[in-house]
Design an enzyme around this catalytic site. Structure first.
Site, mmCIF file in Angstrom:
data_model
loop_
_atom_site.group_PDB
_atom_site.id
_atom_site.type_symbol
_atom_site.label_atom_id
_atom_site.label_comp_id
_atom_site.label_asym_id
_atom_site.label_seq_id
_atom_site.Cartn_x
_atom_site.Cartn_y
_atom_site.Cartn_z
ATOM 1 C CD GLU A 121 -0.482 -4.428 6.458
ATOM 2 O OE1 GLU A 121 1.322 -4.184 6.226
ATOM 3 O OE2 GLU A 121 -0.689 -5.506 6.333
ATOM 4 C CB VAL A 129 -8.483 -2.445 -1.286
ATOM 5 C CG1 VAL A 129 -9.525 -1.963 -0.622
ATOM 6 C CG2 VAL A 129 -7.536 -0.706 -2.007
ATOM 7 N N GLY A 134 -4.159 -12.288 4.057
ATOM 8 C CA GLY A 134 -4.103 -14.089 4.196
ATOM 9 C C GLY A 134 -3.077 -13.914 2.974
ATOM 10 C CE LYS A 166 -1.444 -2.610 3.342
ATOM 11 N NZ LYS A 166 -2.196 -3.409 4.148
ATOM 12 C CE LYS A 208 -5.498 -3.195 3.998
ATOM 13 N NZ LYS A 208 -5.926 -4.017 4.837
ATOM 14 N N GLY A 253 -0.128 -15.050 10.282
ATOM 15 C CA GLY A 253 0.387 -14.314 9.391
ATOM 16 C C GLY A 253 -0.918 -12.962 8.414
ATOM 17 C CG ASP A 300 -4.205 -2.635 6.672
ATOM 18 O OD1 ASP A 300 -3.393 -2.665 5.714
ATOM 19 O OD2 ASP A 300 -5.381 -3.184 6.486
HETATM 20 N N1 HSE Z 1 -2.396 -6.693 8.139
HETATM 21 C C1 HSE Z 1 -3.941 -6.790 7.048
HETATM 22 C C2 HSE Z 1 -5.116 -6.631 7.840
HETATM 23 C C3 HSE Z 1 -3.481 -7.296 5.714
HETATM 24 O O1 HSE Z 1 -5.111 -7.469 8.624
HETATM 25 O O2 HSE Z 1 -6.029 -6.462 7.074
HETATM 26 C C4 HSE Z 1 -3.935 -7.715 4.501
HETATM 27 O O3 HSE Z 1 -3.720 -5.649 3.782
#
Ligand code: HSE
Length: 328
Positions: A199, A142, A307, A115, A214, A196, A210
């Site tokens: 970030e 996004v 993911g 991003k 988006k 996973g 985050d």
């Molecule tokens: N860390 C972000 C989330 C990953 O948890 O949505 C996808 O951008």
């Protein structure tokens, strides 16, 4: 079939999932789309694997790493596209912005799930790509596997009045686990990290940045707001208590980190009470975006917003578009 050669920058969850898909989907891509995506370099912090004829992806040994960074690889290795998958730096765009800028300046197509370069320089990078004959694609930034950006073609005839969404999988996972299982904030965050979703610096997830990045990308794409990340009014979920989440459920609501954009109210991210029956009530790492349209009414898209595999799927779709594969 002429190979479409790609350089991959980054070797984290998404990059590995993409490399895996290139192997497992190779035959399908050749048979159905008549395309051959050939990774000629993978660049990680420790060095680069390079093979101008195409890397053997099941044989990427640490000892075969060459001492090269992305700039050197871009200089020396012929390719049609760069896939930028290094960790997001929302403050400045980070090294990813340099990688993307140099690749586009060389006429390469660039596909990214990062991003940073998008929120900091999308108009510049898109203009440069148009001039140099490449393209800049970032569907995966996004909502990962939800085709939120390519949906634009289908919405062109209408006027988008506002956009609301749940756009951070990690926060939503934490809020869901706090609500359903009564888990503590830290425990739920550790789970999200273990899976996973988070970030590299999870503060970006739980403090709302985050989601802010988006919704900024969506606001600029659909509402032409020309918004910058600094313009977003952001509140994260750190102050949301387990008691508040459970009380909300008793009263027919859930707490969700909602990102919104409209001409009138600008761009915001904040925890909000969402009725149980609302399309914005998604569980776990699911994301959702609801577009309010003047003529067509509301339309919502829900799916996996985080993911490795889910994000890699969106990257692959962009790569196919860059390679000129048109849907049949
Ligand atoms: N860390 C972000 C989330 C990953 O948890 O949505 C996808 O951008």
């Amino acid at each position: 079939v002429k190979p479409f050669r790609i350089i991959v920058a980054g070797y984290g969850t998404v990059a590995r999932a993409l490399l895996d898909m290139l192997v497992t989907q190779e035959r399908h891509l050749a048979e159905v789309h008549d395309v051959r995506l050939v990774p000629v370099a993978v660049v990680r912090a420790a060095g680069a694997w390079v093979d101008p004829e195409g890397l053997q992806l099941d044989r990427l040994a640490p000892r075969a790493l060459m001492r090269k960074d992305v700039a050197e690889v871009l200089e020396n290795v012929q390719a049609e596209a760069l896939v930028e998958l290094t960790p997001t730096d929302l403050k400045t765009g980070g090294v990813a912005l340099d990688h993307v800028r140099s690749a586009i300046a060389k006429g390469l197509h660039v596909v990214t799930a990062n991003k940073g370069p998008v929120v900091h320089a999308a108009p510049e990078l898109e203009a440069l790509a148009a001039k140099k004959g490449g393209s800049f694609r970032y569907e995966a930034t996004v909502g990962a596997a939800i085709p939120l950006l390519s949906l634009r073609a289908s919405l062109l005839g209408d006027r988008i009045e506002r956009i609301d969404g749940v756009l951070n999988g990690t926060s939503n996972y934490i809020l869901s686990r706090m609500g359903e299982e009564g888990l503590g904030f830290n425990e739920a965050l550790e789970e999200a990290q273990g899976r996973g979703y988070a970030e590299a610096d999870p503060a970006a997830d739980v403090d709302g940045l985050d989601a802010a990045a988006k919704i900024t990308i969506l606001a600029n794409r659909y509402l032409g707001l020309g918004a910058r990340l600094e313009d977003v009014r952001v509140e994260g979920i750190r102050k949301v208590t387990g008691e508040a989440v459970q009380l909300a459920v008793k009263q027919g609501y859930v707490v969700r980190l909602v990102a919104s954009a409209s001409q009138a109210a600008g761009v915001t991210v904040a925890p909000r009470l969402v009725p149980l029956a609302s399309p914005l009530n998604v569980q776990g790492t699911l994301n959702v975006v609801r577009f309010a349209r003047e003529y067509g009414g509301p339309v919502s898209l829900t799916g996996h917003g985080a993911g490795g595999r889910e994000t890699a799927a969106a990257v692959l779709a962009d790569l196919l578009a860059a390679a000129g594969v048109a849907p049949r």
